[in-house]
Design a protein around this motif. Structure first.
Motif, PDB file in Angstrom:
ATOM      1  N   PHE A 115      44.313  49.327  45.902  1.00 47.28           N
ATOM      2  CA  PHE A 115      42.935  49.820  45.842  1.00 47.28           C
ATOM      3  C   PHE A 115      41.955  48.647  45.803  1.00 47.28           C
ATOM      4  CE2 PHE A 115      39.223  51.310  43.491  1.00 47.28           C
ATOM      5  CZ  PHE A 115      38.954  52.526  44.094  1.00 47.28           C
ATOM      6  N   GLN A 116      42.267  47.635  45.005  1.00 48.00           N
ATOM      7  CA  GLN A 116      41.383  46.471  44.912  1.00 48.00           C
ATOM      8  C   GLN A 116      41.298  45.739  46.244  1.00 48.00           C
ATOM      9  OE1 GLN A 116      42.206  42.947  44.894  1.00 48.00           O
ATOM     10  NE2 GLN A 116      40.001  42.504  44.656  1.00 48.00           N
ATOM     11  N   ALA A 117      42.429  45.645  46.955  1.00 50.74           N
ATOM     12  CA  ALA A 117      42.418  44.981  48.255  1.00 50.74           C
ATOM     13  C   ALA A 117      41.618  45.774  49.278  1.00 50.74           C
ATOM     14  CB  ALA A 117      43.857  44.784  48.740  1.00 50.74           C
ATOM     15  N   PRO A 171      37.322  45.319  47.941  1.00 53.49           N
ATOM     16  CA  PRO A 171      37.173  44.092  47.146  1.00 53.49           C
ATOM     17  C   PRO A 171      35.757  43.829  46.661  1.00 53.49           C
ATOM     18  CG  PRO A 171      37.315  43.554  49.476  1.00 53.49           C
ATOM     19  CD  PRO A 171      37.553  45.025  49.370  1.00 53.49           C
ATOM     20  N   SER A 172      34.778  44.580  47.138  1.00 54.94           N
ATOM     21  CA  SER A 172      33.381  44.309  46.773  1.00 54.94           C
ATOM     22  C   SER A 172      33.001  44.869  45.409  1.00 54.94           C
ATOM     23  CB  SER A 172      32.432  44.890  47.831  1.00 54.94           C
ATOM     24  OG  SER A 172      32.695  44.325  49.096  1.00 54.94           O
ATOM     25  N   CYS A 173      33.841  45.742  44.837  1.00 56.20           N
ATOM     26  CA  CYS A 173      33.493  46.404  43.579  1.00 56.20           C
ATOM     27  C   CYS A 173      34.302  45.821  42.418  1.00 56.20           C
ATOM     28  CB  CYS A 173      33.771  47.900  43.666  1.00 56.20           C
ATOM     29  SG  CYS A 173      32.800  48.718  44.936  1.00 56.20           S
ATOM     30  N   PRO A 174      33.639  45.506  41.307  1.00 58.48           N
ATOM     31  CA  PRO A 174      34.390  45.057  40.134  1.00 58.48           C
ATOM     32  C   PRO A 174      35.224  46.200  39.560  1.00 58.48           C
ATOM     33  CG  PRO A 174      32.095  45.363  39.572  1.00 58.48           C
ATOM     34  CD  PRO A 174      32.193  45.551  41.051  1.00 58.48           C
ATOM     35  N   ILE A 175      36.401  45.843  39.044  1.00 58.26           N
ATOM     36  CA  ILE A 175      37.316  46.823  38.472  1.00 58.26           C
ATOM     37  C   ILE A 175      37.657  46.392  37.050  1.00 58.26           C
ATOM     38  CG2 ILE A 175      39.633  47.835  38.630  1.00 58.26           C
ATOM     39  CD1 ILE A 175      39.510  47.418  41.642  1.00 58.26           C
ATOM     40  N   THR A 178      43.334  37.757  41.001  1.00 59.74           N
ATOM     41  CA  THR A 178      42.280  38.751  41.244  1.00 59.74           C
ATOM     42  C   THR A 178      41.800  39.452  39.981  1.00 59.74           C
ATOM     43  OG1 THR A 178      44.078  40.269  41.863  1.00 59.74           O
ATOM     44  CG2 THR A 178      42.832  39.239  43.659  1.00 59.74           C
ATOM     45  N   PHE A 179      42.536  39.327  38.863  1.00 59.91           N
ATOM     46  CA  PHE A 179      42.132  39.985  37.618  1.00 59.91           C
ATOM     47  C   PHE A 179      42.150  38.979  36.476  1.00 59.91           C
ATOM     48  CE2 PHE A 179      43.382  43.610  40.127  1.00 59.91           C
ATOM     49  CZ  PHE A 179      42.553  44.643  39.698  1.00 59.91           C
ATOM     50  N   ALA A 180      41.017  38.793  35.820  1.00 57.23           N
ATOM     51  CA  ALA A 180      40.972  37.983  34.600  1.00 57.23           C
ATOM     52  C   ALA A 180      41.471  38.831  33.436  1.00 57.23           C
ATOM     53  CB  ALA A 180      39.557  37.498  34.333  1.00 57.23           C
ATOM     54  N   HIS A 181      42.218  38.226  32.532  1.00 57.58           N
ATOM     55  CA  HIS A 181      42.841  38.965  31.437  1.00 57.58           C
ATOM     56  C   HIS A 181      42.191  38.601  30.107  1.00 57.58           C
ATOM     57  CE1 HIS A 181      45.744  39.630  34.596  1.00 57.58           C
ATOM     58  NE2 HIS A 181      46.388  40.491  33.832  1.00 57.58           N
ATOM     59  N   TYR A 182      41.728  39.625  29.394  1.00 64.13           N
ATOM     60  CA  TYR A 182      41.061  39.431  28.112  1.00 64.13           C
ATOM     61  C   TYR A 182      41.574  40.453  27.109  1.00 64.13           C
ATOM     62  CZ  TYR A 182      37.665  35.984  29.661  1.00 64.13           C
ATOM     63  OH  TYR A 182      37.080  34.833  30.096  1.00 64.13           O
TER      64      TYR A 182
END
Length: 1006
Positions: free
Chosen positions: A356-358, A361-365, A384-388
């Motif tokens: 879905f992200q691919a 790609p223009s929308c933050p998830i 593609t995903f920062a982890h917090y």
């Protein structure tokens, strides 16, 4: 086919329109490339400022062989003239520098006229570069053939025949309707289902506005060097994030609040969301539940289905969601990757999110997950995903939540609201154990419900744990709404629920599990390790208990059957109630170690335990740090709860422990008993004195400091046990009078050591200081005042002789924070009779309720002088005490004595004799720690240095100050030196003391 309206009539003019046109063309070319087999790169490596908005380097655009560059120009109408032509030629010249490209395509919203096209094709910066122009016709063709969703966005009526089930509804209107309905769906925390005994009747269906109650947490970077982020910073980043956390930490609530933000239904300091963004909230558990019956269900169809069923939007169509996603006009909120069934389901779901992200790609998830189930197989790529991690609430955030809570609950009564805020804050912060619970938003919310419904929070933490456990067992499934839709579907039944086990039975099972976890981890000191139990061990424990209990009513039950039922119980408790957490790797833990310790303490009530067995249990574990909280909670249960055994068993245990400690005086064992006093358990007076005497003697022999376990427990006794505090004050006075234990001050150890001791004494109840400075009828009988007799005194540097006829009294010490607190607590700021007319007007204009320094830990110790008070406040305190501020002459008489010394102690300056700059302390000192500085002969303390002292006199618009301060040198500590400040001045170097005449009358206490 009739021509369609040009895009220039459908897209805004100016820069905003240009950005939308660029996004549109990038999406059309991506769809075109996907179907035709070439690779299109939006904003190619050369970048838009190089005349290239998109680039094709692999594969061939039909009809164009070799690398192709695209440039989008939001221009129309005589583009071959003036500034428009210069924009095009400048871009072309920059693009031509890239020797790789063979074709340069100029894309405009209109078809070029013959004159415009001839001009354009004549621009040849390179012979091997071919120029092309695309306009309305090519764009319309791409829309129809390659992206019907975007075609419907701009031409809804024309798209209606070709899109199945699309009714031609306008996309912009649908976006506005969707945001409005989503705001309603997410606007409140639901309280339905809370136990009736927890809420008052009128609150049982109350709902809490999320926009008002939500306190944004900090998000902690999972790996360095990423910085920790606030919610505003996280949203500004416009990136994809995975937000990890344990149950109850607020993951779903964060996403719901973000949805409100982008619906323009909430506000967040430091962040203003764009007005055209639509939040798409996807509860993944609900998505998978629907997918069981519709195996081809993708995220777009899910959003469409839920928009129709839950948000009552009959015009919903997947084309709207696809178009919004392609245009970058959404933020996608995937909630609960951990709630998506088994490991295989989570892996499939993780793959679906990546796809879905691919695709978009223009929308933050934003994706949320519990930590335990976020394994290597389900982990989303870091590229593609920062982890917090979602951080716990800090003490200041807890305070903010409490203030927001009672702003909602008590909107119309400011006094009641402030009282309730103060009471709940005190209840939360007065116990380290409860304060740790409050860092979890779920548990803090439970505390708030309990406090609001019952008008108080249980004073005993054990009672609080009990109520929280009952609430979680009874109501988590209703609050969580397993169905997962924004409006809250009815949760599907869990297999365990079919057993119909009473909540009391569930608690029994959890208590046995807690005790087993406690026993298995006796050698582990860290909280995290102590709370872990292997799932296999947990299941063995529960199956045995279930089998033993069930045989009476189900004689045919088999061990395997009991085990299978407890498998369901483990799933239910971890998935539905939140009391247990699956930590991964086959490990379980309670949501908070405090619940494990409480249940382990309570488990003995499930079977008959006699007095001897209780005593042996306590003797076995006394002094073992991992068992201390269990022992303390068990003492509470024995003494206070039905079936615990009562005071007879309690007294026997205490006597047994004291006898054991007399034989083997383990410091940790004495500490545990001192903490039992702190918990305000009804220990006999004789035993209580013995315990506190040992704790005090141990602290004083340390040497005494205001830190460490012995001081901490003594301070906690003062804070939380009224009877323990009285006994400790008695002991301190006895030691002060009769034993050589407080010579640190008199022998003048280092100023830092003296200050530390006096600050510590202040927090325990300094025996030197009389807390209530109200004078009564005869100041001679008040230990807090010193009589200054009539006689001959010298004034000024010129030593003018003054003869006084009447005595007066001055408080021995500067007014301390502890003494000022009594004035505050007894309503001093709300009683106009205590204030002069000018003071009351000042208070009306400056609605303060305590000293300005009260929140500064460096200035607010009980034994330090109160500072940050205006002249008006000092005057009001003196009136409350039945006295007044001294005049400057009185102050000088008392400081210099009949000999007229330059300093209170004599004529010669001595470094470090008082708290001036030379002492090096660099803060206000606890009163009375400079014995050589006492005034001669009256022995008034701190008449030089420490803090300036307000006097009654006026000097034009200023009020007089005497005595100097810790910020100044010897020159300013002379008894003749005077300064002046405006009476409303409040900072960290002005204090005061009380003067009185004879006779003095006290105002009645309230």
């Amino acid at each position: 086919m009739p021509s369609l309206p040009p895009l220039t009539s459908l897209i805004a003019e100016g820069a905003a329109g240009g950005h939308e046109f660029e996004r549109l063309m990038n999406q059309l070319l991506l769809c075109y490339a996907n179907r035709q087999g070439f690779m299109y790169e939006p904003n190619g490596n050369a970048g838009g400022d190089q005349g290239i908005d998109g680039l094709v380097r692999k594969g061939n655009v039909p009809g164009l062989e070799g690398p192709v560059a695209f440039q989008f120009k939001w221009l129309w109408g005589q583009v071959h003239k003036g500034s428009k032509s210069r924009q095009i030629t400048d871009s072309l010249e920059r693009a031509a520098r890239n020797r790789e490209i063979r074709h340069w395509v100029l894309v405009t919203p209109h078809e070029l006229t013959p004159a415009e096209k001839n001009w354009f094709l004549s621009q040849k910066p390179r012979m091997d570069l071919t120029l092309h122009s695309w306009g309305q016709d090519r764009i319309e063709w791409l829309l129809r053939e390659y992206c019907p969703a975007l075609f419907a966005r701009y031409y809804p009526h024309e798209a209606k025949p070709s899109l199945d089930k699309y009714d031609g509804h306008d996309f912009k209107q649908f976006a506005a309707d969707y945001r409005r309905k989503a705001a309603i769906a997410h606007q409140r925390l639901r309280t339905i289902g809370l136990p009736p005994e927890t809420l008052r009747e009128r609150d049982s269906t109350a709902e809490i506005p999320l926009r008002t109650i939500f306190v944004p947490q900090t998000f902690l970077a999972d790996e360095e060097p990423d910085p920790d982020l606030s919610l505003a910073e996280l949203l500004h980043a416009h990136r994809n994030f995975v937000l990890l956390g344990d149950p109850g930490i607020g993951k779903t609530t964060v996403l719901a609040f973000v949805a409100l933000l982008f619906c323009n239904a909430a506000e967040l300091a430091g962040f203003s969301p764009p007005s055209d963004i639509v939040p798409l909230f996807v509860p993944l558990r609900d998505y998978l539940r629907l997918r069981k019956d519709r195996t081809d269900l993708d995220f777009l169809e899910y959003l469409t289905s839920r928009a129709r069923s839950d948000l009552n939007l009959p015009h919903a169509h997947r084309a709207f969601f696809e178009a919004a996603l392609r245009m970058g006009e959404t933020i996608v909120l995937f909630d609960g990757l951990d709630e998506s069934g088994d490991d295989a389901s989570r892996v499939r779901l993780s793959t679906a999110i990546q796809t879905f992200q691919a695709d978009f790609p223009s929308c933050p998830i934003l994706v949320t997950s519990r930590i335990y189930s976020y394994t290597r197989d389900t982990r989303l790529p870091k590229t593609t995903f920062a982890h917090y991690r979602v951080g716990r609430l800090t003490p200041s955030q807890v305070d903010e939540f409490i203030e927001r809570w009672y702003t909602i609950q008590t909107p119309d009564n400011l006094r009641e609201r402030q009282e309730r805020i103060g009471f709940l804050r005190h209840a939360v912060h007065h116990s380290p154990s409860v304060q740790r619970l409050a860092g979890n938003p779920l548990l803090l919310t439970l505390m708030a419900f309990i406090h609001h419904g019952q008008r108080s929070l249980p004073q005993d933490r054990a009672e609080l744990y009990e109520q929280c456990i009952q609430m979680l067992l009874k109501t988590w499934q209703d609050a969580k709404r397993e169905g997962g839709s924004p409006t809250g579907d009815v949760a599907e039944s869990h297999p365990f629920q079919r057993l119909g086990l009473h909540v009391a039975t569930q608690k029994d099972y959890l208590a046995h599990l807690a005790m087993r976890a406690q026993e298995l981890n006796q050698a582990t000191a860290e909280d995290e390790g102590r709370g872990l139990i292997r799932r296999r061990d947990a299941l063995d424990c529960l199956a045995k208990r279930h089998f033993d209990r069930s045989r009476r009513t189900r004689p045919g039950i088999e061990p395997a059957e009991a085990r299978e039922e407890m498998e369901h119980f483990l799933g239910y408790v971890s998935e539905r109630t939140g009391l247990l957490i699956d930590k991964g790797g086959g490990q379980l833990s309670f949501i908070h170690l405090s619940f494990q310790e409480y249940l382990a303490a309570w488990v003995f009530t499930c079977s008959a335990v006699n007095e001897d067995e209780q005593c042996r249990f306590f003797l076995t574990h006394l002094g073992q740090s991992v068992w201390e909280e269990v022992l303390l909670l068990r003492l509470y249960i024995i003494l206070r709860l039905p079936g615990g055994g009562g005071d007879v068993v309690f007294d026997a245990i205490i006597r047994t422990l004291l006898a054991g400690l007399e034989q083997d005086s383990r410091a940790s064992g004495w500490l545990t008993l001192a903490r039992a006093v702190r918990d305000n358990l009804e220990i006999s007076a004789e035993d209580k004195r013995k315990i506190l005497q040992h704790a005090l003697m141990t602290w004083l022999g340390s040497p005494p400091r205001f830190h460490g376990p012995w001081f901490n427990v003594l301070e906690e006794v003062c804070l939380f046990s009224p009877t323990g505090k009285r006994e400790l004050e008695t002991l301190l006075k006895e030691y002060w009078r009769n034993q050589d234990l407080f010579q640190t001050i008199e022998k003048e150890a280092t100023v830092q050591d003296r200050h530390a001791l006096a600050v510590a004494l202040g927090r325990l109840g300094d025996p030197r200081i009389v807390l209530d400075l109200r004078l009564g009828a005869n100041p001679d009988k008040h230990a807090g005042y010193i009589r200054i007799p009539p006689g001959e005194y010298y004034l000024g540097n010129e030593r003018r002789l003054l003869t006084t006829q009447e005595p007066f009294w001055l408080s021995r010490y500067l007014v301390t924070n502890s003494q000022y607190a009594k004035f505050v607590d007894e309503g001093g700021y709300a009683r106009p009779e205590l204030w002069s007319d000018g003071g009351w007007r000042w208070l009306h204009d400056h609605p303060v309720t305590t000293a300005a320094s009260s929140s500064n830990p460096d200035l607010s110790s009980p034994s330090q002088p109160v500072v940050g008070v205006s002249w008006w406040e000092a005057d009001a305190f003196c009136r409350w005490a039945g006295g007044r501020l001294p005049t400057a002459v009185e102050w000088e008489i008392a400081a210099r004595g009949p000999n007229g010394y330059i300093y209170p102690w004599g004529d010669d300056w001595q470094n470090a004799v008082c708290n001036s700059w030379e002492s090096g302390l660099r803060c206000t000192s606890a009163v009375g720690i400079f014995p050589r500085s006492k005034s001669v002969p009256f022995e008034l303390e701190d008449m030089a240095g420490n803090v300036w002292e307000w006097c009654a006199d006026c000097d034009e618009a200023n009020r007089v100050l005497c005595g100097g301060s810790w910020t100044l040198s010897a020159e300013y500590c002379r008894s003749t030196f005077r300064a002046g400040l405006k009476p409303d001045y409040r900072n960290g170097v002005q204090g005061f003391r009380v003067a009185a005449d004879a006779p003095a009358k006290s105002l009645p206490a309230t």
